[in-house]
Motif scaffolding. Structure first.
Motif, short mmCIF file in Angstrom:
data_model
loop_
_atom_site.label_atom_id
_atom_site.label_comp_id
_atom_site.label_asym_id
_atom_site.label_seq_id
_atom_site.Cartn_x
_atom_site.Cartn_y
_atom_site.Cartn_z
N PHE A 205 1.08 -8.72 3.89
CA PHE A 205 0.38 -7.64 3.19
C PHE A 205 0.36 -6.37 4.03
O PHE A 205 0.41 -5.26 3.49
N GLY A 206 0.29 -6.54 5.36
CA GLY A 206 0.40 -5.37 6.23
C GLY A 206 1.74 -4.69 6.08
O GLY A 206 1.83 -3.46 6.06
N GLY A 207 2.82 -5.48 5.96
CA GLY A 207 4.15 -4.92 5.72
C GLY A 207 4.23 -4.21 4.39
O GLY A 207 4.87 -3.15 4.27
N SER A 226 -1.25 0.14 20.35
CA SER A 226 -0.50 -1.06 20.76
C SER A 226 0.85 -0.75 21.39
O SER A 226 1.29 -1.44 22.31
N VAL A 227 1.53 0.30 20.89
CA VAL A 227 2.91 0.52 21.32
C VAL A 227 3.30 1.97 21.07
O VAL A 227 2.72 2.65 20.22
N PHE A 236 9.16 -8.99 7.15
CA PHE A 236 7.96 -9.39 6.42
C PHE A 236 6.77 -9.56 7.35
O PHE A 236 5.63 -9.23 6.99
N ARG A 237 7.02 -10.05 8.55
CA ARG A 237 5.92 -10.40 9.44
C ARG A 237 5.61 -9.35 10.48
O ARG A 237 4.44 -9.18 10.87
N THR A 250 7.63 -6.45 19.65
CA THR A 250 7.42 -6.92 18.28
C THR A 250 5.92 -6.89 18.00
O THR A 250 5.15 -7.59 18.64
N VAL A 251 5.53 -6.07 17.02
CA VAL A 251 4.12 -5.88 16.68
C VAL A 251 3.86 -6.46 15.29
O VAL A 251 4.59 -6.13 14.35
N PRO A 252 2.85 -7.31 15.11
CA PRO A 252 2.53 -7.81 13.77
C PRO A 252 2.19 -6.66 12.83
O PRO A 252 1.54 -5.68 13.22
N ASN A 253 2.63 -6.77 11.59
CA ASN A 253 2.39 -5.70 10.62
C ASN A 253 0.91 -5.47 10.37
O ASN A 253 0.48 -4.34 10.13
N SER A 254 0.11 -6.54 10.41
CA SER A 254 -1.33 -6.38 10.19
C SER A 254 -1.96 -5.51 11.27
O SER A 254 -2.89 -4.75 11.00
#
Length: 381
Positions: A205-207, A226-227, A236-237, A250-254
């Motif tokens: 859903f964050g994506g 974060s970055v 997607f993730r 690699t950062v989570p979309n959420s």
């Protein structure tokens, strides 16, 4: 001998391959089973030769003809189905060769189902190749429907996932599996899956939020708690960001969806602001002239944005008279920005040198007071 050659030529002219093979074998082979096996092998070899001719000459000819216009859909389809067609002739040759043998009904149904499944796989393979992330078809959708670059990887991944899912469902139905029961089972297990994959779902859903709101796109320079770096890919993730130290983060979309994100690529122009301190011994006329000349220089500079330029005598500092400068460069590229800033600094130094004005540096004056002798005596008492 002449009669035999005439008979063979007559058969070939009638384009009856099966009759030709049976005629030759009936003359030299007696065992019927061996006849059928040899015919099956010859059929398979015939399709191998046909595959070689079709893929080696016809496909290459079509690609060469359409290669002048790589945006042509015919070229894309031929290119995508080049490898599936190679395997199609092999599968077709095996199927027809086995079908010629005296098989049971069950064996014949098994071979037919296997052949139909292979056709489904080959068709899906070609469509799968058409929807590669960097394919011409994907880029055509990008420009035809004015899609953002951020959507192309997501759309292609979704389409390719759907293709694989449909292939699995069609092949399962072909082999007699009850797909409806499987789908119903997925509905019952959906709640348990959702509870077990909360983080994954939140990232998905964050994506979606990132795609819909488009705070950044692939290739943008972004900064968050974060970055900081350049966006390379969005899945997607997670989102992959290349830092300026060339590390891949690699950062989570959420996480990115919940954080404030600064998109430096979208700024349009780049800010320069600083204070220029000159000495207190500078005459007011000199100071005023320096301010006017610096402002005029910035207005005439081709790499400085003309919309906002401020050059003012701002304040009396502890050890300097401070001139405040506030302006923007036309470019947002980091390297070009540094070159423009350096050129402006050199021009300011030249103006100060021509006007005879010195740049101040932090100083402190100490005043010693002379004390009379009687005052010293009085202080001693």
């Amino acid at each position: 001998m002449k009669n035999e050659l005439g008979e063979i030529m007559e058969i070939l002219n009638n384009l009856n391959l099966e009759y030709f093979i049976n005629t030759i074998i009936n003359k030299y082979v007696i065992n019927e089973t061996i006849q059928l096996i040899i015919v099956a092998i010859l059929i398979f070899l015939f399709f191998l030769i046909l595959r070689k001719a079709f893929t080696g000459y016809i496909i290459k000819f079509l690609l060469r003809v359409t290669s002048n216009n790589e945006t042509d859909y015919v070229y894309r389809v031929i290119k995508a189905y080049e490898m599936p067609l190679r395997y199609f002739f092999i599968f077709l040759g095996i199927y027809l060769a086995l079908s010629y043998l005296p098989l049971t009904v069950g064996q014949d149904e098994f071979i037919t189902a296997l052949f139909r499944s292979s056709i489904v796989v080959l068709l899906a393979w070609g469509i799968y190749e058409l929807f590669q992330g960097g394919s011409l078809l994907a880029n055509d959708f990008k420009y035809r429907f004015n899609l953002d670059a951020i959507l192309i990887p997501l759309i292609t991944k979704v389409v390719r996932f759907i293709i694989i899912a449909l292939v699995v469902v069609i092949i399962a139905q072909e082999w007699g599996y009850n797909v409806n029961g499987f789908i119903a089972g997925l509905g019952l297990g959906g709640l348990a899956f959702a509870l077990a994959a909360q983080n994954t779902i939140s990232n998905i859903f964050g994506g979606i939020v990132i795609v819909v709101e488009k705070p950044f796109s692939i290739g943008d320079w972004i900064k968050s708690p974060s970055v900081e770096g350049t966006v390379e890919d969005i899945t997607f993730r997670s989102t992959r960001v290349r830092t300026f130290a060339q590390a891949l983060v690699t950062v989570p979309n959420s996480t990115l969806a919940d954080e404030p994100v600064t998109n430096w690529t979208k700024m349009g122009k780049r800010q320069i602001t600083f204070h220029l301190g000159v000495t207190y011994t500078t005459p007011i006329e000199k100071l005023q002239k320096c301010v006017d000349r610096i402002e005029e220089m910035l207005k005439e500079h081709e790499d400085i944005h003309k919309e906002t330029i401020f050059v003012t005598f701002e304040t009396f500092n502890d050890s300097s008279l401070d001139i405040f400068l506030y302006f923007f460069t036309q470019t947002v590229n980091w390297g070009e920005y540094l070159k423009v800033r350096e050129d402006v600094n050199f021009r300011i130094m030249q103006i100060l040198e021509e006007e005879g004005v010195s740049i101040a540096f932090p100083t402190r004056s100490i005043y010693m007071e002379n004390v009379q002798e009687d005052d010293k005596q009085q202080s001693m008492d």
